[in-house]
Design an enzyme around this catalytic site. Structure first.
Site, PDB file in Angstrom:
ATOM      1  N   HIS A  70      -9.223  -4.305  -1.170  1.00 55.01           N
ATOM      2  CA  HIS A  70      -8.197  -3.542  -0.454  1.00 55.01           C
ATOM      3  C   HIS A  70      -8.703  -2.125  -0.163  1.00 55.01           C
ATOM      4  CE1 HIS A  70      -3.912  -2.424   0.425  1.00 55.01           C
ATOM      5  NE2 HIS A  70      -4.395  -1.225   0.117  1.00 55.01           N
ATOM      6  N   GLU A  71      -9.279  -1.483  -1.180  1.00 57.08           N
ATOM      7  CA  GLU A  71      -9.733  -0.093  -1.004  1.00 57.08           C
ATOM      8  C   GLU A  71     -10.945  -0.009  -0.076  1.00 57.08           C
ATOM      9  OE1 GLU A  71      -7.432   1.682  -1.749  1.00 57.08           O
ATOM     10  OE2 GLU A  71      -6.479   0.411  -3.247  1.00 57.08           O
ATOM     11  N   HIS A 131      -9.791   0.068   3.359  1.00 57.29           N
ATOM     12  CA  HIS A 131      -9.421   1.435   3.749  1.00 57.29           C
ATOM     13  C   HIS A 131     -10.656   2.193   4.256  1.00 57.29           C
ATOM     14  CE1 HIS A 131      -5.201   2.293   2.995  1.00 57.29           C
ATOM     15  NE2 HIS A 131      -5.253   1.578   1.877  1.00 57.29           N
ATOM     16  N   CYS A 183       0.852  -1.187   0.000  1.00 59.97           N
ATOM     17  CA  CYS A 183       0.000   0.000   0.000  1.00 59.97           C
ATOM     18  C   CYS A 183       0.890   1.240   0.000  1.00 59.97           C
ATOM     19  CB  CYS A 183      -0.898  -0.016   1.235  1.00 59.97           C
ATOM     20  SG  CYS A 183      -2.015   1.383   1.366  1.00 59.97           S
TER      21      CYS A 183
END
Length: 136
Positions: A126-127, A130, A85
């Site tokens: 993954h996002e 976040h 990241c």
């Protein structure tokens, strides 16, 4: 506007607030920042540019895409992988799914639903992590 990448773990660990039409400029900045980092990055969430809103941008088969308020509604095919990241140093092991169905809003805040697979599915997961304040 290309923004600086946020590396503050305390900020990144916060759950993002819902995005609204007032956040269209944030999405534009997110896209410009992602494109500026395209050599080493395939996706970003708004908190990576210092804005705690539920917005992600990512590369999808050669095209860039933005999602407002994305939520994974179905997933299958769990596997383990290593991910890096821009906001964090190094790589970490994480669990992902080969197939995900995502509900989100487009730039007109119309609700959309689509199934994503493979690499694109991994980027989106993954996002969305976040957006949930999950640091992997």
């Amino acid at each position: 506007m290309i923004r600086e990448i946020c590396k503050d773990k305390t900020f990144l660990a916060q759950k993002a607030a819902p995005a609204t039409a007032a956040d269209l400029g944030v999405a534009q900045d997110l896209m410009e920042t992602l494109i500026a980092h395209k050599d080493g990055c395939v996706g970003m969430a708004a908190n990576m540019i210092g804005v705690n809103k539920r917005i992600i941008a990512f590369e999808n088969d050669g095209e860039y895409m933005v999602m407002f308020n994305p939520v994974i509604v179905k997933q299958s095919g769990a596997y383990e992988t290593d991910e890096g990241c821009l906001s964090l140093i190094g790589t970490r092991k994480t669990k992902r799914h080969k197939v995900i169905k995502v509900q989100w809003q487009n730039e007109k805040f119309q609700t959309r639903l689509k199934t994503f697979t493979g690499w694109t599915a991994e980027i989106i997961q993954h996002e969305i992590d976040h957006c949930e304040g999950i640091l992997i």
